[in-house]
Motif scaffolding. Structure first.
Motif, PDB file in Angstrom:
ATOM      1  N   GLU A  46      49.806  -8.909 -14.914  1.00 10.38           N
ATOM      2  CA  GLU A  46      50.498  -9.732 -13.916  1.00 10.38           C
ATOM      3  C   GLU A  46      49.552 -10.077 -12.766  1.00 10.38           C
ATOM      4  OE1 GLU A  46      55.073  -8.431 -13.675  1.00 10.38           O
ATOM      5  OE2 GLU A  46      53.669  -6.794 -13.310  1.00 10.38           O
ATOM      6  N   ARG A  50      47.926 -13.917 -11.770  1.00  6.85           N
ATOM      7  CA  ARG A  50      48.149 -14.531 -10.460  1.00  6.85           C
ATOM      8  C   ARG A  50      46.849 -14.715  -9.690  1.00  6.85           C
ATOM      9  NH1 ARG A  50      47.271 -16.115  -6.230  1.00  6.85           N
ATOM     10  NH2 ARG A  50      48.575 -16.263  -4.414  1.00  6.85           N
ATOM     11  N   ALA A  92      58.936 -11.437  -6.237  1.00  4.90           N
ATOM     12  CA  ALA A  92      58.222 -12.658  -6.616  1.00  4.90           C
ATOM     13  C   ALA A  92      57.693 -13.339  -5.362  1.00  4.90           C
ATOM     14  CB  ALA A  92      59.138 -13.603  -7.376  1.00  4.90           C
ATOM     15  N   ILE A 109      52.234 -18.730  -8.477  1.00  3.74           N
ATOM     16  CA  ILE A 109      53.507 -18.009  -8.566  1.00  3.74           C
ATOM     17  C   ILE A 109      53.256 -16.671  -9.240  1.00  3.74           C
ATOM     18  CG2 ILE A 109      55.819 -17.986  -9.598  1.00  3.74           C
ATOM     19  CD1 ILE A 109      55.878 -20.991  -9.415  1.00  3.74           C
ATOM     20  N   VAL A 111      55.748 -13.501 -10.555  1.00  7.44           N
ATOM     21  CA  VAL A 111      57.074 -12.910 -10.724  1.00  7.44           C
ATOM     22  C   VAL A 111      56.873 -11.564 -11.408  1.00  7.44           C
ATOM     23  CG1 VAL A 111      59.358 -13.140 -11.773  1.00  7.44           C
ATOM     24  CG2 VAL A 111      58.172 -15.170 -10.916  1.00  7.44           C
ATOM     25  N   SER A 112      57.345 -10.507 -10.788  1.00  7.34           N
ATOM     26  CA  SER A 112      57.214  -9.160 -11.341  1.00  7.34           C
ATOM     27  C   SER A 112      57.922  -9.048 -12.689  1.00  7.34           C
ATOM     28  CB  SER A 112      57.820  -8.156 -10.361  1.00  7.34           C
ATOM     29  OG  SER A 112      58.037  -6.918 -10.985  1.00  7.34           O
ATOM     30  N   ASN A 116      61.231 -10.777 -14.507  1.00 12.99           N
ATOM     31  CA  ASN A 116      60.654 -11.878 -15.275  1.00 12.99           C
ATOM     32  C   ASN A 116      61.617 -12.314 -16.380  1.00 12.99           C
ATOM     33  OD1 ASN A 116      58.793 -13.720 -16.126  1.00 12.99           O
ATOM     34  ND2 ASN A 116      57.377 -12.230 -16.994  1.00 12.99           N
ATOM     35  N   GLY A 121      60.999 -18.008 -11.999  1.00 12.99           N
ATOM     36  CA  GLY A 121      59.766 -18.790 -11.893  1.00 12.99           C
ATOM     37  C   GLY A 121      60.061 -20.278 -11.846  1.00 12.99           C
TER      38      GLY A 121
END
Length: 194
Positions: A46, A50, A92, A109, A111-112, A116, A121
């Motif tokens: 993740e 990002r 997020a 963006i 989003v954990s 998710n 998102g």
């Protein structure tokens, strides 16, 4: 996912597909502490997707920079627990930064994995695009890892096109925004009456 309640601009309560409620709102300086505290909860992939490289922690300086956007050219939203900033766990972050030429904005963006796959998102991306349209930008783009197929699919589903990235291993997702229609000045009453 559903949004409800009247709130200040860019604030909204959203119920995710799993029933969990999050508050989407502009990022605040008070979020720096919780962003740093929650960073170890993110999976390495993740973080890499990002930030485009591995990171073990979010430094104090990085957290301060993220939570204090230059409002003339940056916009950032968080999806957080419905608690006061500084107390709420942030799940997020979505941000857009206007290029120096003022024509385009670069999105990012995160989003954990905890939330998710629930439409968040897509919701956040639509908010970034809405902000960009309000700023009369010509396009929105983001550099995405070639391996980040979910982000590419999300962007493509919102009419972004895929272009070659500026670095190996990256693709650029680009959305051209409609040009604002020129305003037609009203006809002076004297011309209508005559």
């Amino acid at each position: 996912m559903t949004a409800r309640n009247r709130m200040p601009p860019w604030h909204e309560n959203v119920r995710l597909n799993n029933g969990r409620e999050v508050l989407i709102r502009p990022i605040r300086p008070e979020d720096a502490v919780t962003l740093r505290a929650g960073f170890p909860l993110l999976q390495p992939d993740e973080v890499r997707q990002r930030f485009l490289h591995p990171m073990k922690e979010l430094s104090v300086e990085q957290a301060e920079r993220l939570t204090r956007p230059n409002t003339r050219r940056e916009f950032a939203l968080v999806a957080a627990e419905p608690l006061p900033p500084g107390e709420a766990l942030v799940g997020a972050v979505a941000r857009i930064v206007v290029d120096d030429d003022g024509q385009a904005g670069e999105f990012a963006i995160l989003v954990s994995h905890y939330i998710n796959g629930m439409g968040l998102g897509r919701h956040l991306m639509r908010r970034l695009v809405r902000w960009a349209k309000g700023r009369k930008l010509e396009r929105v783009y983001g550099d995405v890892l070639e391996s980040n197929l979910p982000m590419q699919a999300l962007a493509a589903s919102l009419d972004f096109r895929r272009e070659a990235g500026e670095s190996p291993g990256l693709v650029r997702m680009v959305l051209d925004l409609p040009k604002p229609k020129p305003r037609t000045p009203p006809i002076p009453p004297a011309l209508i009456a005559g």
